[in-house]
Design an enzyme around this catalytic site. Structure first.
Site: not given
Length: 148
Positions: A65-66
């Site tokens: 996840s960014c």
């Protein structure tokens, strides 16, 4: 990366002490050694790939996840999905780039951008795209959504 590698090494050592499968141990230790060499050098997409592979080998949970869990996450996830298709499900490795591009252009991730922003485009402009590693670039024509 160094801190994460230290924690992963500790976990791998405990896992290898627990498992009786010598082939599995050797595979994990080889991947860990390779990862250590990559981390000591410069950061590359290969580091992500080895973390992904090690996580699956260790039957561990992992997320990608960014910050906003959208476009950069989509690039990483589709790259991993492509690797899994080729490594574990018989998709031809020679078609990796094409498979990844099709998933990014027509798959669930581009549909997510449509739902999130009203545009079926990733929010990368051409300048941002030019700085990404080749493996993490969105396909031509899928960028410029402009809403994050």
């Amino acid at each position: 990366n160094t801190e994460g590698y230290a924690r992963l090494t500790e976990y791998c050592m405990r896992y290898c002490a627990w498992t009786r499968n010598t082939n599995e141990k050797n595979k994990i230790l080889n991947q860990l050694e390779h990862l250590g060499k990559l981390i000591a050098g410069e950061s590359t997409v290969s580091i992500l790939e080895i973390y992904e592979t090690l996580s699956r080998s260790l039957h561990a949970g992992r997320i990608t996840s960014c910050k906003s869990a959208k476009d950069r996450t989509a690039m990483s996830v589709t790259l991993e999905q492509t690797r899994i298709l080729c490594d574990s499900h018989g998709a031809p490795s020679s078609k990796k780039d094409l498979i990844c591009s099709v998933m990014r252009s027509h798959g669930v991730r581009i549909v997510n951008t449509q739902k999130n922003t009203g545009k079926a485009k990733y929010c990368f402009n051409s300048i941002q795209r030019s700085f990404f590693p080749k493996e993490l670039r969105n396909p031509e024509g899928t960028g410029g959504g402009g809403v994050s």
